[in-house]
Design an enzyme around this catalytic site. Structure first.
Site, PDB file in Angstrom:
ATOM      1  N   GLY A  76      -1.907  -2.622  -1.213  1.00 14.04           N
ATOM      2  CA  GLY A  76      -2.087  -1.204  -1.594  1.00 14.04           C
ATOM      3  C   GLY A  76      -1.493  -0.551  -0.195  1.00 14.04           C
ATOM      4  CB  ALA A  77      -1.447   3.217   0.481  1.00 19.57           C
TER       5      ALA A  77
ATOM      6  N   GLY B  17      -2.845  -1.944   3.074  1.00 17.90           N
ATOM      7  CA  GLY B  17      -2.859  -3.172   3.340  1.00 17.90           C
ATOM      8  C   GLY B  17      -2.587  -4.002   2.250  1.00 17.90           C
TER       9      GLY B  17
ATOM     10  CE  LYS C 123      -7.463  -2.327   2.306  1.00 23.10           C
ATOM     11  NZ  LYS C 123      -7.936  -1.391   1.838  1.00 23.10           N
TER      12      LYS C 123
ATOM     13  CG  ASP D 242      -8.470   8.307  -4.283  1.00 22.00           C
ATOM     14  OD1 ASP D 242      -8.429   9.315  -4.994  1.00 22.00           O
ATOM     15  OD2 ASP D 242      -7.919   7.322  -4.180  1.00 22.00           O
TER      16      ASP D 242
END
Length: 512
Positions: free
Chosen positions: A33-34, A36, A54, A157
């Site tokens: 993802g953005a 990592g 992660k 979000d």
């Protein structure tokens, strides 16, 4: 967690087999993802228990992002102690290269974004999912003690791709809220920064203005998501997909009324519409207000279906031996000698000992195939009866970094091949995509994807296949293709708006 099990087939990952802190052995890349990459790993200290690790992306290795990454881990760890509806963080560390990582519970389940695309969520299941999301968000909104200060947490979000549904042996279908990566801690006696972060289609009006937010902003996003769960559509569609387009939609457009044929309880319709109010003071003021409506409805409808039994027949369950052998067979397929070695797309029926399966074959640049491993798969079918019965089979692969890759092809429904393929698509509810590289001399399939078809589209496919026998053919198949192509071009912007609004890359928020 929803992950693509084929991603390791194209290229090996140097991190596979690597051991962190003499404890966590990395097994395979599960998603990115953005912020990592996420790996499936084994906790050797606890008898090789599966966990998720992660890492912060190398491109974000600055102190500000390190602090944010650590904060994300801390938030999830503290919240998970208070609610089972938040992903649990087990450990935090920095590897030998100075890259921060944290270790989470490994969740296998279905992403709500994918469920909305492939299944119809009935009312009992909807109410169960919504109640559990409310409980998780209520926990976050009530806050935690962070750095010795009471801190309310605003997710900022909330959207379907940040909701994961997992099977629990005692609880049935368990909801987990993911990705507190941009969550905002509203700390006491602390100046707040004013900045925009979020996903445009789900942002509250005040979030788009960069104003300071409270829990009612999450309630607006939650309202957008509830509407989408019930209708498969967005309550607001902008004139274009720019920031300005969404800004105007959230500030000026009225939500589209619920279709009458859904026959929803009046109190549920009122609840969702109140969540979508432009002004925060006109919305429910907290999750308890929403639960006061949802819980009685859930009790009223609980005998009409159990949430743990609502998986659609065509949902992507763990792969059976038949599915696994089908994938292996696809990977052994050579490029047909009668097809040119160029960038084309065509349908093909794959005959196996288990039966006949519809597949879609495509030739792309090798790098393009690599780029598409982490993509949302979307499909739609357009049908034209005259001047010649013709079906346009649209597949698109989308991720945020590389945009869309359109893979359209035609099926002539006056031919046995076209009728058989259409019928099999409707009966199976899914198909395999086979990718071949233009620059690969072996001519072998490089990569396989699995794409499911919405149940309503399956019904239409079967109807079209059955009715095509009685339709008149013509020598104007080219004209039908031209007309379908024109409709396709009109449809493209709407498909892109939906793909971008429901979050781009379906693996982008795989774990968090």
């Amino acid at each position: 967690m929803t992950k693509d099990p084929k991603n390791a087939r194209i290229a090996s990952d140097p991190n596979e087999g690597r051991v962190l802190a003499n404890r966590y052995r990395l097994v395979e890349l599960a998603g990115k993802g953005a912020m990592g990459h996420v790996y499936r790993a084994e906790d050797m200290l606890l008898g090789n228990v599966t966990v998720a690790v992660k890492f912060l992306a190398q491109t974000l290795l600055n102190q500000k992002m390190r602090d944010r990454f650590e904060r994300e881990a801390t938030i999830c760890a503290l919240l998970a102690e208070k609610s089972i509806h938040i992903v649990r963080v087990r450990d935090y560390g920095v590897d030998e290269h100075g890259v921060p990582y944290y270790v989470m519970e490994f969740l296998e389940g279905d992403n709500l974004s994918d469920i909305i695309k492939t299944q119809t969520i009935n009312l009992p299941r909807f109410l169960s999912i919504v109640r559990q999301i409310c409980l998780g968000l209520d926990c976050a909104h009530k806050g935690i003690v962070f750095k010795k200060e009471p801190s309310q947490i605003i997710h900022r979000d909330i959207k379907p791709s940040n909701i994961l549904l997992v099977e629990d042996v005692t609880l049935g279908e368990l909801v987990k809220i993911l990705d507190f990566g941009i969550a905002k801690l509203v700390e006491a006696n602390r100046d707040q920064t004013h900045s925009f972060m979020g996903t445009l289609a789900y942002c509250s009006p005040e979030q788009m203005e960069g104003k300071e937010l409270d829990n009612r902003s999450d309630i607006y996003s939650f309202g957008v998501m509830m509407y989408e769960m019930l209708t498969k559509d967005m309550p607001l569609l902008p004139e274009n997909n720019s920031f300005g387009g969404w800004y105007r939609a959230h500030h000026e457009f009225s939500p589209v009324p619920f279709p009458h044929d859904l026959k929803l309880p009046v109190e549920l319709e009122k609840l969702v519409m109140s969540c979508l109010a432009k002004h925060p003071q006109e919305r429910p003021q907290n999750m308890a207000d929403i639960l006061r409506v949802i819980e009685p409805l859930e009790k009223r409808f609980e005998n009409r279906g159990s949430p743990s039994t609502h998986r659609a027949k065509n949902s992507e369950e763990k792969e059976s031996p038949t599915q696994s052998s089908l994938e292996d067979l696809c990977l052994q397929m050579p490029w047909p000698e009668n097809k040119p070695r160029q960038k084309i797309v065509f349908p093909r029926l794959l005959r196996t000992s288990q039966g006949v399966f519809p597949t879609l074959w495509s030739m792309l640049d090798r790098q393009d195939i690599l780029n598409r491993r982490f993509s949302t798969r979307y499909n739609q079918f357009l049908f034209l009866t005259a001047p010649h019965p013709m079906l346009l089979w649209i597949t698109v692969l989308y991720n945020r970094e590389f945009g869309p890759r359109w893979l359209p092809c035609y099926l002539d429904l006056k031919t046995p091949m076209g009728q058989r393929t259409t019928r099999l698509l409707g009966e199976s509810g899914s198909y395999r995509l086979l990718f071949f590289a233009v620059d690969d001399p072996s001519n072998k399939c490089q990569y396989v994807m699995h794409s499911t078809i919405d149940p309503d589209q399956c019904k239409r496919l079967l109807h079209w296949a059955n009715n095509s026998h009685g339709m008149r053919g013509s020598n104007q198949s080219t004209m039908s293709k031209t007309l379908l192509r024109q409709e396709f071009e009109k449809l493209k912007p709407k498909i892109l708006i939906k793909l971008e609004s429901v979050n781009t890359d379906h693996l982008d928020n795989l774990h968090l």
